[in-house]
Design a protein around this motif. Sequence first.
Motif, PDB file in Angstrom:
ATOM      1  N   VAL A  79       1.241   1.899  -8.355  1.00 33.24           N
ATOM      2  CA  VAL A  79      -0.278   1.653  -8.508  1.00 33.24           C
ATOM      3  C   VAL A  79      -0.950   2.810  -8.432  1.00 33.24           C
ATOM      4  CG1 VAL A  79      -2.198   0.292  -7.833  1.00 33.24           C
ATOM      5  CG2 VAL A  79      -0.398  -0.717  -7.613  1.00 33.24           C
ATOM      6  N   ARG A  80      -1.812   3.195  -9.565  1.00 30.82           N
ATOM      7  CA  ARG A  80      -2.322   4.166  -9.520  1.00 30.82           C
ATOM      8  C   ARG A  80      -4.014   4.430  -9.327  1.00 30.82           C
ATOM      9  NH1 ARG A  80       1.994   4.989 -12.778  1.00 30.82           N
ATOM     10  NH2 ARG A  80       3.221   6.865 -12.621  1.00 30.82           N
ATOM     11  N   ASP A  81      -4.669   5.376  -8.717  1.00 34.20           N
ATOM     12  CA  ASP A  81      -6.163   5.309  -8.604  1.00 34.20           C
ATOM     13  C   ASP A  81      -6.526   6.640  -9.011  1.00 34.20           C
ATOM     14  OD1 ASP A  81      -5.544   6.645  -6.493  1.00 34.20           O
ATOM     15  OD2 ASP A  81      -6.386   5.248  -5.047  1.00 34.20           O
ATOM     16  N   ALA A  82      -7.658   7.405  -8.637  1.00 35.35           N
ATOM     17  CA  ALA A  82      -8.322   8.536  -9.047  1.00 35.35           C
ATOM     18  C   ALA A  82      -7.637   9.483  -7.953  1.00 35.35           C
ATOM     19  CB  ALA A  82      -9.676   8.604  -8.631  1.00 35.35           C
ATOM     20  N   LYS A  83      -6.950   9.002  -7.146  1.00 37.42           N
ATOM     21  CA  LYS A  83      -6.346  10.012  -5.991  1.00 37.42           C
ATOM     22  C   LYS A  83      -4.806  10.125  -6.159  1.00 37.42           C
ATOM     23  CE  LYS A  83      -9.905   9.538  -2.498  1.00 37.42           C
ATOM     24  NZ  LYS A  83     -10.158   9.016  -1.078  1.00 37.42           N
TER      25      LYS A  83
ATOM     26  N   CYS B 242       7.581   8.009  -8.722  1.00 35.17           N
ATOM     27  CA  CYS B 242       6.441   7.382  -9.682  1.00 35.17           C
ATOM     28  C   CYS B 242       6.874   6.750 -10.787  1.00 35.17           C
ATOM     29  CB  CYS B 242       5.270   8.504  -9.900  1.00 35.17           C
ATOM     30  SG  CYS B 242       4.683   9.199  -8.454  1.00 35.17           S
TER      31      CYS B 242
ATOM     32  N   ASP C 248       0.863  -1.063   0.109  1.00 34.74           N
ATOM     33  CA  ASP C 248      -0.088  -0.064  -0.121  1.00 34.74           C
ATOM     34  C   ASP C 248       0.952   1.394   0.038  1.00 34.74           C
ATOM     35  OD1 ASP C 248       0.866   0.389   2.516  1.00 34.74           O
ATOM     36  OD2 ASP C 248      -0.933  -0.430   3.650  1.00 34.74           O
ATOM     37  N   ARG C 249       0.202   2.466   0.051  1.00 33.22           N
ATOM     38  CA  ARG C 249       0.845   3.819  -0.112  1.00 33.22           C
ATOM     39  C   ARG C 249       2.006   3.792   1.009  1.00 33.22           C
ATOM     40  NH1 ARG C 249      -4.069   5.977  -0.306  1.00 33.22           N
ATOM     41  NH2 ARG C 249      -3.783   6.796  -2.337  1.00 33.22           N
TER      42      ARG C 249
ATOM     43  N   SER D 125      -1.223   4.847  -5.089  1.00 29.64           N
ATOM     44  CA  SER D 125      -2.123   4.136  -3.973  1.00 29.64           C
ATOM     45  C   SER D 125      -1.270   2.816  -3.619  1.00 29.64           C
ATOM     46  CB  SER D 125      -3.389   3.689  -4.483  1.00 29.64           C
ATOM     47  OG  SER D 125      -3.239   2.809  -5.399  1.00 29.64           O
TER      48      SER D 125
END
Length: 357
Positions: free
Chosen positions: A195-199, A170, A122-123, A202
């Motif tokens: 791992v990228r999400d809308a925010k 990144c 996780d982050r 992540s």
Amino acid sequence: DVAVSVDAGDSSDAGFEPVCLIAHRMEAAEARAFLKAKASDRMPADGLLHLQHAGYHLVGVHPAAGCARSGSPDASLALIGTQFELAAQLLQQARCLQRHIDERKLMVDALDSLPLSLFVLDRDRRYVFQNANDRDTFIDLRGRRIEETEIDPAMAAQWASQHDAVLKACKTFDRKDEKHSHGDIFTSRTLMAPVRDAKGISGIVGLSLDCTAEASALGLLEQNEARLQAWLKLSSDWVWETDEEHRFTLVEGDNVAQRLDFSAWIGRRRWEIVGVDPASDALWGEYRRLIDARRPIRGFRFTMMRNDGTSLVAEINADPLYDSEDAFAGYRGVTRDVTEREELLKRLQRAEMIANE
């Protein structure tokens, strides 16, 4: 989805007359007949009968039941209908949940079957997933940062730095290095990506492949190559390969000691380098017929000029090459500088001639 309709039976019948909840397109007469047939031996004390038939739920209310005597069968049907709609929704949700559980299990089983290590962080750099290969290779790291585990501290610090680099920069990380596991040292290639999400970022997904055998083979190949180069420097030989058109594709040897420019030979035929035409030269005509017939070359000698203008006598030994489909692919061979040997033979022959006069 369950479509419910109400069908009240004829209450003038002294026997059991059902009130039916009909699902989908089931005929009321079919439902009534089935309920009446089963009512005699299955009628519960409260006067409500629930059966399953042909994939449908059927409910019957006996005229003697409390709801019937109170004169409010519609209210009873509305309550039962609501309960069945709720049950149908719960059943649909349960099926959907079970499908997700089955799909997740299939995914985990598939990842566990991979012959490489796969992991997700996780982050906060905590491990949230490891497949079986990764857990077996190291330990179960889930729920912890790498520096919080029993992993070798030096290696853990290196991994933590790599995790930070992926999260902060990144960027994809790709590196081959040595790792320690259960007292063993092995070479591994690790690939990690954010791992990228809308925010934003992540977490991290990564995979690691044990390439110890590949690294060992590469190391052995490098050692053999170095050994070959050392031998070539100590000898008067050079090795070479040609393609199916007899053009040089590889020449390895000490070109300085031989006073030859091997790099200029690539893409050219041997007789072009010597400067002769096999069509008009008997020796090279025989050589051309030999290689066109794809026969082994044994002890073929010829004379050529070095870069400094001196004469070189060379002797060739080679075998034809064939690819995986058994098609001719050229020759691989060794050329030896036999200039001194030939000069010695000439002197011996002259001395013998003088002695015989």
